[in-house]
Motif scaffolding. Structure first.
Motif, PDB file in Angstrom:
ATOM      1  N   HIS A   1      43.469  23.786  20.715  1.00 11.96           N
ATOM      2  CA  HIS A   1      43.541  23.919  19.257  1.00 11.96           C
ATOM      3  C   HIS A   1      43.022  25.242  18.706  1.00 11.96           C
ATOM      4  O   HIS A   1      43.126  25.498  17.507  1.00 11.96           O
ATOM      5  N   GLY A   2      42.420  26.078  19.545  1.00 14.65           N
ATOM      6  CA  GLY A   2      41.861  27.335  19.056  1.00 14.65           C
ATOM      7  C   GLY A   2      40.474  27.135  18.473  1.00 14.65           C
ATOM      8  O   GLY A   2      39.771  26.169  18.817  1.00 14.65           O
ATOM      9  N   PRO A   3      40.028  28.037  17.577  1.00 12.79           N
ATOM     10  CA  PRO A   3      38.680  27.967  17.006  1.00 12.79           C
ATOM     11  C   PRO A   3      38.403  26.592  16.375  1.00 12.79           C
ATOM     12  O   PRO A   3      39.289  25.983  15.762  1.00 12.79           O
ATOM     13  N   LEU A   4      37.152  26.131  16.539  1.00 11.12           N
ATOM     14  CA  LEU A   4      36.768  24.788  16.109  1.00 11.12           C
ATOM     15  C   LEU A   4      35.599  24.803  15.135  1.00 11.12           C
ATOM     16  O   LEU A   4      34.829  25.761  15.070  1.00 11.12           O
ATOM     17  N   MET A   5      35.462  23.701  14.433  1.00 13.16           N
ATOM     18  CA  MET A   5      34.318  23.465  13.555  1.00 13.16           C
ATOM     19  C   MET A   5      33.966  21.978  13.616  1.00 13.16           C
ATOM     20  O   MET A   5      34.807  21.148  13.963  1.00 13.16           O
ATOM     21  N   PHE A   6      32.718  21.667  13.294  1.00 13.41           N
ATOM     22  CA  PHE A   6      32.272  20.282  13.126  1.00 13.41           C
ATOM     23  C   PHE A   6      31.832  20.088  11.694  1.00 13.41           C
ATOM     24  O   PHE A   6      31.310  21.008  11.056  1.00 13.41           O
ATOM     25  N   HIS A   7      32.010  18.862  11.211  1.00  6.80           N
ATOM     26  CA  HIS A   7      31.430  18.477   9.929  1.00  6.80           C
ATOM     27  C   HIS A   7      30.781  17.111  10.107  1.00  6.80           C
ATOM     28  O   HIS A   7      31.377  16.188  10.647  1.00  6.80           O
ATOM     29  N   GLN A   8      29.544  17.030   9.660  1.00  6.50           N
ATOM     30  CA  GLN A   8      28.769  15.785   9.723  1.00  6.50           C
ATOM     31  C   GLN A   8      28.552  15.314   8.299  1.00  6.50           C
ATOM     32  O   GLN A   8      27.838  15.955   7.538  1.00  6.50           O
ATOM     33  N   SER A   9      29.195  14.214   7.937  1.00  2.00           N
ATOM     34  CA  SER A   9      28.991  13.689   6.594  1.00  2.00           C
ATOM     35  C   SER A   9      28.038  12.514   6.659  1.00  2.00           C
ATOM     36  O   SER A   9      27.598  12.119   7.728  1.00  2.00           O
ATOM     37  N   GLY A  10      27.768  11.943   5.544  1.00  2.00           N
ATOM     38  CA  GLY A  10      26.888  10.789   5.496  1.00  2.00           C
ATOM     39  C   GLY A  10      27.637   9.520   5.177  1.00  2.00           C
ATOM     40  O   GLY A  10      27.065   8.569   4.686  1.00  2.00           O
ATOM     41  N   GLY A  11      28.929   9.494   5.457  1.00  2.00           N
ATOM     42  CA  GLY A  11      29.749   8.348   5.112  1.00  2.00           C
ATOM     43  C   GLY A  11      29.453   7.131   5.962  1.00  2.00           C
ATOM     44  O   GLY A  11      28.633   7.161   6.866  1.00  2.00           O
ATOM     45  N   CYS A  12      30.166   6.075   5.694  1.00  2.00           N
ATOM     46  CA  CYS A  12      29.996   4.861   6.488  1.00  2.00           C
ATOM     47  C   CYS A  12      30.952   4.892   7.673  1.00  2.00           C
ATOM     48  O   CYS A  12      31.851   5.725   7.741  1.00  2.00           O
ATOM     49  N   CYS A  13      30.746   3.998   8.581  1.00  2.00           N
ATOM     50  CA  CYS A  13      31.615   3.851   9.755  1.00  2.00           C
ATOM     51  C   CYS A  13      31.714   5.177  10.504  1.00  2.00           C
ATOM     52  O   CYS A  13      30.725   5.796  10.786  1.00  2.00           O
TER      53      CYS A  13
ATOM     54  N   TRP B   1      28.740  22.024  10.226  1.00  2.00           N
ATOM     55  CA  TRP B   1      28.465  21.828   8.803  1.00  2.00           C
ATOM     56  C   TRP B   1      27.984  20.407   8.537  1.00  2.00           C
ATOM     57  O   TRP B   1      28.316  19.487   9.284  1.00  2.00           O
ATOM     58  N   MET B   2      27.264  20.245   7.444  1.00  2.00           N
ATOM     59  CA  MET B   2      26.816  18.924   7.007  1.00  2.00           C
ATOM     60  C   MET B   2      26.876  18.892   5.480  1.00  2.00           C
ATOM     61  O   MET B   2      26.608  19.906   4.830  1.00  2.00           O
TER      62      MET B   2
END
Length: 125
Positions: free
Chosen positions: A23-35, A72-73
């Motif tokens: 997929h090439g360059p990556l990122m993460f995102h951590q949210s505070g959602g449910c499930c 990211w968060m």
């Protein structure tokens, strides 16, 4: 001592390298959602829009990946987790979100611990 808020396990680094190859360059995102919203989600870099409601926690340097993987968060989640060190790991099983690893039969997850007072001081918290 270099203090970070986020690190990855060797297994997670292997999966990140594989996903980067596809997929090439990556990122993460951590949210505070449910499930699955509380699991770290991996996207092609820039596919998940970040803004003033998000905090860049770390730019992860993964051997074999040509550019840093951003983590990211949501700022509301960071307000609750600012004293926490996060380790991205991978386990068997399929999450139900849109994270890139879902078709691989594995899912990313967060293991956490409290930052020490020395670490917090180094981070300026």
């Amino acid at each position: 001592m270099v203090v970070s808020r986020v690190e990855v396990t060797p297994a997670a680094a292997d999966l990140i390298r594989s996903l980067h190859g596809t997929h090439g360059p990556l990122m993460f995102h951590q949210s505070g959602g449910c499930c699955d919203g509380s699991a770290p989600m991996c996207f092609p870099s820039g596919e998940f829009r970040t803004g003033s409601a998000d905090v860049l926690l770390e730019e992860l340097d993964i051997d074999g990946v040509t550019e840093p993987v951003t983590f990211w968060m949501s700022s509301s989640q960071f307000a609750l987790w600012r004293h926490t060190h996060l380790t991205v790991d991978v386990v068997p099983g399929r999450g139900s979100g849109f994270s890139l690893e879902a078709p691989e039969g594995v899912r990313f997850l967060i293991r956490s611990r409290l930052l020490t007072e020395d670490e917090l001081a180094e981070l300026g918290d």
